[in-house]
Design a protein around this motif. Structure first.
Motif: not given
Ligand code: SF4
Ligand code: SF4
Lengths: 440, 259
Positions: A221-241
């Motif tokens: 769960i900490l990993g997921i929360l960290a990942f969540l906060n990594y998203l906006p800095y990453s190309k991975h933001l595409h999973i939302i946008l």
């Protein structure tokens, strides 16, 4: 002890959500720095695009094998959110497997499905890592990706693998504890993957198992929360946008270029000066084309934040294929970099303070812009409905109309059109020479 | 043969069925003039009543708009629209996908609304109506033809099948290049590239495409665009195969086989 865990969880969760929403607000603000554009027509067609392009990943299936792997990873992401919901509620309420009594016999089926997905995600990510780092596909090797973007992609894949392995290990330990009839580990029935892994833990004492299960739970769960906060800095933001971007995707035929009403009006007044009498005086000097992110539309900036840096556009771009400096992927990455830089500037100064830089030239060079054939291959290929061409054209418009910067041959072509009504220096009288020849 | 202008028709108080929009390349470029003549011949032979604008036609503004010069584009477009509306034009056919695209998609925003048809689609409808009949046998019997999708007809406007259907009526084998249909490779001319040198790179786009077309083993490369025609002809020349491989417009292929 219980209370302490709950408290820690609530603090971690709250912090993660707070940080994430702050960054999301900043990105939203950055996107809205772009000029207005109304994209709310034809909601039916737009929802269809969301279903086909975002949920259905239609464009990904231009390359079926990759599409299937990507689909696993993506389905894993969407569906596993249900499981995460349970984990979060468990964490806040200090419960274990809260949904068992609610779902009953459905529960082990659901979790089993998640586990199968988890395995597929691990498999997919592993293959993606191999493609990127061992097979070295050309579009992943180009210099657009040097440095951070390349590591970013690898971090994401590795993190996803680790998260899935934690999830499976946690369940396997849990299943073993269930077999032992531990009171705290509610009997759920057999989980498909972890159930068969449970025997690995046969010889371990209860204490160790609980420690393993709890550690995995927390890391997961900490990993997921960290990942969540990594998203906006990453190309991975595409999973939302990818979703809003599909909704606001262009509906016009690809060949159609956006009209410029300001220029249309001005030329109209030139050709029919009698209209000018009723014309209100224009306010200030209008700007033509785009020099910086402020001049682009918000959809262009949303595009930039949605780009997955997959490089399908560049791999199809005739200019890129033949070794020109132009790479449509780089156009998108540059636009995002510039929007981020402007955003940081605003964070620091309250409002944007001129930093002497612009998207044009400081990020994207004239040489790149000049090489585009407007062939639309990049637009066709982009799985998340991005148009690099739209940005290229706006920057070209700025170069030509604001700076009169064009290659000499183009300047000649412009004046030929103006004077001879054709891009070549031919006499207007010869335009129907072919017909005269046929009429003889 | 008597090719009439809109002005002639108007002087007699008539309007023809269609306006044949010739385009700058089709009017002035020596090679493209042959496409124009071939298409005019087909129209004539099939009894389609058509006119051209002749000396009144101007550049649509496509290369200017794509290069970023919206002013010149607007000047051309608004003048053209005035002229077309004055003649009451309803239906336009053109052998250039750039003219087709801009007339069809971009003139409406400026008040120019017409039914615009690319000549390959028009040829297909003539074939469907039985107005075009092909000679038996023919020069390309048993030979391979490959078709180059122009960006502005294909990706730009989603027209992939009509030109292929037309080619199927020929007694030849249609072979596809590796990059075809929506994955087709540009010839390198669009976006006003036709009017300047290419940027520095490892090769030129038309050489890359020419090579790919020649690699299919086809003896004819069928094109639908006067710019692709120029680019591919040069590209084929680079491979040294210009004697074995000909670049021909679909209209020329049909005109050659007309009964
Ligand atoms: S439209 Fe321009 S950038 Fe996009 S693929 Fe074609 S040449 Fe490349
Ligand atoms: S613009 Fe689209 S195709 Fe190009 S890298 Fe970004 S996501 Fe991929």
């Amino acid at each position: 002890m219980r209370i302490l865990q709950e408290l820690l969880f609530i603090i971690a969760f709250g912090t993660a959500v707070y940080l994430f929403s702050t960054k999301v607000r900043q990105i939203r603000r950055n996107i809205l720095l772009g000029r207005d554009e109304d994209l709310n027509d034809h909601p039916d067609l737009r929802w269809k695009n969301v279903l086909l392009l975002a949920f259905g990943q239609k464009k990904m299936f231009r390359n079926p094998l990759v599409a299937v792997l990507h689909f696993f990873v993506y389905a894993g992401f969407i569906i596993i959110n249900l499981e995460i919901l349970e984990i979060i509620l468990d964490g806040i309420l200090g419960k274990h497997r809260l949904f068992v009594p609610v779902l009953g016999g459905l529960y082990p089926i659901l979790i089993s499905a998640f586990e199968v997905l988890a395995v597929l995600v691990v498999l997919g990510c592993a293959i993606f890592l191999v493609r990127r780092n061992i097979l070295k596909l050309r579009r992943f090797m180009s210099r657009d990706l040097n440095g951070w973007p390349r590591s970013d992609a690898n971090y994401i894949l590795i993190t996803e693998i680790v998260l899935m392995l934690l999830f499976l290990t946690m369940n396997a330990a849990d299943q073993q504890m269930q077999l032992r009839g531990s009171e705290h580990y509610i009997a759920t029935g057999n989980f498909l993957v972890s159930g068969s892994l449970a025997s690995i833990f046969n010889s371990m004492p209860d204490g160790t198992l609980i420690a393993i299960e709890r550690t995995c739970w927390w890391l997961h769960i900490l990993g997921i929360l960290a990942f969540l906060n990594y998203l906006p800095y990453s190309k991975h933001l595409h999973i939302i946008l990818a979703f809003p971007n599909a909704y606001y995707a262009r509906l016009e035929p690809m060949g159609e270029m956006e009209n410029m009403p300001a220029v249309q009006r001005e030329v109209q007044l030139m050709l029919q000066p009698e209209l000018a009498a009723n014309e209100p005086a224009p306010e200030g000097m209008p700007k033509f084309g785009a020099k910086d992110v402020f001049d682009l539309s918000w959809k262009n900036l949303l595009d930039a934040y949605s780009c997955t840096e997959c490089g399908r556009c560049s791999a199809a771009c005739p200019a890129n294929i033949t070794g020109k400096a132009l790479s449509p992927r780089k156009i998108m990455m540059d636009t995002r970099d510039r929007a981020e830089a402007v955003g940081r500037n605003i964070n620091e100064n309250g409002a944007f303070k001129d930093d002497g830089k612009t998207l044009l030239r400081d990020h994207i060079t004239e040489e790149e812009l000049r090489a585009c054939t407007t062939c639309n291959a990049c637009v066709q290929e982009c799985p998340v409905s991005i148009s690099p061409l739209d940005i290229i054209v706006q920057l070209r418009r700025h170069l030509v109309m604001e700076e009169s910067s064009a290659p000499a041959e183009w300047t000649g072509m412009f004046s030929n059109i103006e004077n001879n009504m054709a891009p070549w220096k031919f006499s207007m009288d010869d335009r129907d020479k072919w017909a005269e020849e046929m009429n003889q | 043969m008597q090719i009439k202008t809109m002005a002639t028709y108007a002087a007699n108080g008539e309007t023809p069925e269609i306006l044949f929009w010739v385009g700058c390349a089709g009017s002035f470029d020596q090679r493209a003039q042959k496409i124009t003549k071939a298409f005019a011949t087909i129209l004539e032979k099939t009894g389609v009543q058509f006119a051209i604008l002749g000396k009144e036609e101007s550049c649509t503004g496509d290369p200017a708009r794509r290069a970023g010069n919206e002013f010149i584009f607007q000047m051309m477009a608004q003048n053209n629209i005035q002229l077309l509306n004055m003649y009451g034009v309803k239906k336009i056919v053109t052998a250039c996908p750039h003219c087709f695209n801009i007339l069809k998609n971009e003139y409406p925003a400026l008040g120019g609304n017409y039914e615009v048809i690319h000549h390959t689609t028009f040829l297909q409808s003539l074939i469907d109506e039985g107005k075009i009949r092909m000679k038996e046998g023919g020069a390309f019997k048993g030979k391979k033809i490959t078709y180059h999708d122009s960006c502005y007809l294909g990706r730009g406007n989603n027209i992939y099948e009509a030109p292929r259907k037309v080619l199927e009526t020929l007694d030849a084998e249609l072979v596809e290049m590796k990059r075809c249909r929506s994955k087709g490779l540009c010839c390198g001319a669009g976006g006003a590239q036709m009017f300047k040198e290419e940027e520095k790179g490892t090769t030129r786009i038309n050489i890359e495409r020419g090579r790919e077309a020649v690699d299919t083993g086809a003896s004819v490369i069928a094109s639908n665009c006067p710019f692709c025609m120029t680019m591919l002809t040069d590209g084929v020349k680079e491979t040294g195969k210009e004697d074995e491989v000909k670049v021909l417009d679909i209209a020329e292929l049909i005109a050659l086989h007309l009964e």
